[in-house]
Scaffold this motif. Structure first.
Motif, PDB file in Angstrom:
ATOM      1  N   HIS A   7      61.699  23.076  58.564  1.00  0.00           N
ATOM      2  CA  HIS A   7      61.004  23.628  57.406  1.00  0.00           C
ATOM      3  C   HIS A   7      59.516  23.352  57.547  1.00  0.00           C
ATOM      4  N   SER A   8      58.696  24.398  57.593  1.00  0.00           N
ATOM      5  CA  SER A   8      57.265  24.260  57.882  1.00  0.00           C
ATOM      6  C   SER A   8      56.543  23.405  56.842  1.00  0.00           C
ATOM      7  N   GLY A   9      56.868  23.582  55.570  1.00  0.00           N
ATOM      8  CA  GLY A   9      56.220  22.806  54.514  1.00  0.00           C
ATOM      9  C   GLY A   9      56.552  21.328  54.618  1.00  0.00           C
ATOM     10  N   THR A  10      57.773  21.024  55.000  1.00  0.00           N
ATOM     11  CA  THR A  10      58.195  19.635  55.146  1.00  0.00           C
ATOM     12  C   THR A  10      57.488  18.986  56.334  1.00  0.00           C
ATOM     13  N   LYS A  11      57.314  19.729  57.416  1.00  0.00           N
ATOM     14  CA  LYS A  11      56.615  19.198  58.596  1.00  0.00           C
ATOM     15  C   LYS A  11      55.200  18.752  58.253  1.00  0.00           C
ATOM     16  N   LYS A  12      54.559  19.484  57.340  1.00  0.00           N
ATOM     17  CA  LYS A  12      53.175  19.188  56.976  1.00  0.00           C
ATOM     18  C   LYS A  12      53.062  17.979  56.037  1.00  0.00           C
ATOM     19  N   ARG A  13      54.115  17.686  55.291  1.00  0.00           N
ATOM     20  CA  ARG A  13      54.031  16.661  54.251  1.00  0.00           C
ATOM     21  C   ARG A  13      54.605  15.302  54.633  1.00  0.00           C
ATOM     22  N   PRO A  52      64.930   6.314  48.889  1.00  0.00           N
ATOM     23  CA  PRO A  52      66.265   6.537  49.469  1.00  0.00           C
ATOM     24  C   PRO A  52      66.956   7.799  48.942  1.00  0.00           C
ATOM     25  N   ALA A  53      66.702   8.155  47.690  1.00  0.00           N
ATOM     26  CA  ALA A  53      67.353   9.329  47.103  1.00  0.00           C
ATOM     27  C   ALA A  53      66.922  10.628  47.789  1.00  0.00           C
ATOM     28  N   ASP A  54      65.703  10.648  48.365  1.00  0.00           N
ATOM     29  CA  ASP A  54      65.179  11.882  48.959  1.00  0.00           C
ATOM     30  C   ASP A  54      65.337  11.944  50.475  1.00  0.00           C
ATOM     31  N   ARG A  55      65.702  10.843  51.108  1.00  0.00           N
ATOM     32  CA  ARG A  55      65.733  10.777  52.573  1.00  0.00           C
ATOM     33  C   ARG A  55      66.639  11.810  53.221  1.00  0.00           C
ATOM     34  N   LYS A  56      67.837  11.977  52.697  1.00  0.00           N
ATOM     35  CA  LYS A  56      68.833  12.846  53.320  1.00  0.00           C
ATOM     36  C   LYS A  56      68.333  14.291  53.393  1.00  0.00           C
ATOM     37  N   VAL A  57      67.779  14.782  52.306  1.00  0.00           N
ATOM     38  CA  VAL A  57      67.311  16.161  52.241  1.00  0.00           C
ATOM     39  C   VAL A  57      66.127  16.369  53.179  1.00  0.00           C
ATOM     40  N   ILE A  58      65.180  15.438  53.164  1.00  0.00           N
ATOM     41  CA  ILE A  58      63.990  15.577  53.995  1.00  0.00           C
ATOM     42  C   ILE A  58      64.351  15.511  55.473  1.00  0.00           C
ATOM     43  N   LYS A  59      65.232  14.600  55.830  1.00  0.00           N
ATOM     44  CA  LYS A  59      65.652  14.466  57.224  1.00  0.00           C
ATOM     45  C   LYS A  59      66.297  15.760  57.723  1.00  0.00           C
ATOM     46  N   ALA A  60      67.101  16.387  56.867  1.00  0.00           N
ATOM     47  CA  ALA A  60      67.754  17.644  57.244  1.00  0.00           C
ATOM     48  C   ALA A  60      66.734  18.756  57.430  1.00  0.00           C
ATOM     49  N   ARG A  61      65.687  18.759  56.609  1.00  0.00           N
ATOM     50  CA  ARG A  61      64.672  19.813  56.706  1.00  0.00           C
ATOM     51  C   ARG A  61      63.750  19.605  57.902  1.00  0.00           C
ATOM     52  N   LEU A  62      63.614  18.360  58.358  1.00  0.00           N
ATOM     53  CA  LEU A  62      62.780  18.076  59.531  1.00  0.00           C
ATOM     54  C   LEU A  62      63.522  18.356  60.840  1.00  0.00           C
ATOM     55  N   ALA A  63      64.846  18.315  60.789  1.00  0.00           N
ATOM     56  CA  ALA A  63      65.638  18.487  62.016  1.00  0.00           C
ATOM     57  C   ALA A  63      65.675  19.915  62.505  1.00  0.00           C
TER      58      ALA A  63
END
Length: 63
Positions: A7-13, A52-63
């Motif tokens: 996810h491009s937006g996630t990569k930037k943040r 910790p609550a946000d880690r799973k979603v962000i990790k999936a979007r970075l992968a």
């Protein structure tokens, strides 16, 4: 099936550290800084770890 895109937006943040932590910039730094103390603004410069609550979603979007 083609590869999933990061996810491009996630990569930037967010960024991943070598140990696997997800780091993010702090909020409240971008505007209305005249009324904030220098100590407070200095604290906004450091990155902080994602909750910790946000880690799973962000990790999936970075992968």
């Amino acid at each position: 099936m083609p590869k999933m895109k990061s996810h491009s937006g996630t990569k930037k943040r967010f960024r991943l550290t070598g140990t696997g932590k997800i780091m993010r910039a702090k909020a409240f730094k971008s505007h209305l800084t005249g009324k904030k103390s220098q100590n407070r603004k200095r604290g906004y410069r450091q990155e902080t770890e994602v909750s910790p609550a946000d880690r799973k979603v962000i990790k999936a979007r970075l992968a």
